[in-house]
Write an enzyme that holds these catalytic residues in place. Structure first.
Site, PDB file in Angstrom:
ATOM      1  N   ARG A  72      -3.220   2.212  -5.066  1.00  0.00           N
ATOM      2  CA  ARG A  72      -4.572   1.795  -5.429  1.00  0.00           C
ATOM      3  C   ARG A  72      -5.468   1.973  -4.217  1.00  0.00           C
ATOM      4  NH1 ARG A  72      -3.243  -4.090  -8.150  1.00  0.00           N
ATOM      5  NH2 ARG A  72      -1.272  -3.455  -9.102  1.00  0.00           N
ATOM      6  N   ARG A 130      -8.323  -2.033   7.108  1.00  0.00           N
ATOM      7  CA  ARG A 130      -9.615  -2.691   7.346  1.00  0.00           C
ATOM      8  C   ARG A 130      -9.466  -3.854   8.332  1.00  0.00           C
ATOM      9  NH1 ARG A 130     -11.645  -3.485   1.294  1.00  0.00           N
ATOM     10  NH2 ARG A 130     -13.304  -4.634   2.358  1.00  0.00           N
ATOM     11  N   ASP A 146      -9.168   0.219  -2.990  1.00  0.00           N
ATOM     12  CA  ASP A 146     -10.057  -0.884  -3.365  1.00  0.00           C
ATOM     13  C   ASP A 146     -11.444  -0.383  -3.733  1.00  0.00           C
ATOM     14  OD1 ASP A 146      -8.306  -2.924  -3.147  1.00  0.00           O
ATOM     15  OD2 ASP A 146      -8.790  -3.377  -1.057  1.00  0.00           O
TER      16      ASP A 146
END
Lengths: 262, 262
Positions: free
Chosen positions: B50, B197, B52
């Site tokens: 995935r 991140r 985000d």
């Protein structure tokens, strides 16, 4: 009265070009309104030249006559805090009194960006002209060299009968490639209406192999716009730099130390 | 039944990430609906992982099991004709039967882009994290090197108790600068939720001088998310590449010839 020089960058997409006009938001209007908001002062920002709807600027010099007493640094910070992210003030300097960004411009450099990969770029498609055929950059450069020098460029001008003279000096015209992006750099002492976009449309035809590089000479001699290529879309065009003589206070050495280039 | 591998790129801004979800448009949903439109077939595209909401992909491998008989080239052209410009199919290949882009991924490379110039970029501000202080890239690299190797990365994971193990192997972590853009490349055999991140947020603190490069060791040992830097915004994150073993039919030599790197 102070005469300030602001160098600004803008993304052309949201704007109907530089100059204030009745039917759409322009960069000049946003800058004027933002200046008013900060200083309560009405000014008329003068750019080195108009850019058309959708055309981008990496460094557009703008003069503003003002009675405002903020420091240069404070002006820049206040403007960048209030302007939308699509317009940024890169530098603010005191210009020589009487500095006129239109009349004193010695040379401008425009860049036109084409994308010729098999698949478009998801991030940069707004900033280039997507063409389907792979372009021959060597052939485009042969044609580009033929545009250098002093010529009558009326075959690359939209609505050419409006001007006294369509003779300009192109000091530099080169084509480069980085991956699927082809850049066309055109530096001249002045530009006719849509001249870079007509040059880009013509050089892309050369790159596709449907026009010979040698045909540029005939095209220049003929002076007939309909013989040149199409006007390339605005979204691929960037005003890169404008050079001024050292006497205007231009801090950029490219503008002051190469008098012999023209 | 054919198992196709599509490599796709997308601009993350308009999408709530890759995976179909009830409250927003996702890349998987757009791809599924576009496939249906072209082939009348219901498929479930499976990506390498995935991404985000807002995260970009330069090359995201996707597997699709299909009974459709179009050639690879025709599939690519049909999809690119129907998909929005923010999603592009870069390549289509026949994958080995049983190819699973999640389970077979050997390594992924993410890039995080920060802009630390005095003035934001008018064209690329959507694609980076704008920070105010000039970053010390040398200090960031000293910290980045300390992240390389096999460690428990739970201090760089959001909601870490959900996983069996937060041990991962970072094969490469380097920081580079081009002008006002600072890029943080992180290559690993797997990533925890928000790991890149959190690494970016932490390295930016090092670059600002408020965290010592040596503190990374303490941070890794401590295993406490609150001791690391903030989670950097999604818009600066790009999935660059996913490597697979040669046995899956991966055409990319970077994925097949460097078994010794991990």
């Amino acid at each position: 009265m102070r005469n300030l020089r602001l160098d600004i960058a803008y993304d052309g997409e949201p704007y109907c070009g530089w100059q204030v006009q009745p039917n759409g938001l322009t960069v000049q209007q946003v800058l004027t309104e933002t200046w008013k908001k900060i200083t309560q002062e009405d000014v008329v920002p003068i750019a080195s030249g108009r850019t058309d709807s959708g055309v981008h600027a990496l460094r557009q010099p703008v003069a503003i006559e003002t009675n405002m007493t903020l420091t240069l640094d404070a002006v820049q910070r206040a403007l960048n805090a209030e302007l939308p992210p699509s317009i940024r003030v890169l530098d603010v300097a005191e210009a020589a009194s009487g500095f006129d960004p239109v009349r004193h411009a010695k040379r401008k450099l425009y860049r036109y960006v084409v994308h010729d990969g098999p698949v478009g770029d998801v991030h940069l498609s707004r900033l280039c002209w997507k063409v389907r055929s792979r372009l021959d950059v060597d052939a485009m450069n042969l044609a580009a060299r033929r545009l250098e020098g002093t010529h009558d460029f009326r075959s690359f001008e939209t609505e050419w009968p409006n001007r006294a003279s369509s003779v300009r000096t192109v000091s530099f015209c080169r084509v480069g490639r980085i991956g699927d992006f082809v850049s066309i750099d055109v530096e001249a002492n002045g530009f006719l209406y849509n001249m870079v976009r007509a040059i880009a449309g013509t050089l892309v035809e050369v790159g596709r192999g449907v026009r010979a590089p040698e045909s540029i000479e005939t095209l220049l001699r003929g002076g007939n716009r309909s013989q040149a290529g199409p006007t390339a879309p605005a979204q691929g065009l960037f005003l890169v730099r404008v050079d001024y003589p050292a006497s205007t206070g231009d801090p950029d050495p490219a503008g002051s130390n190469e008098e012999g280039r023209e």
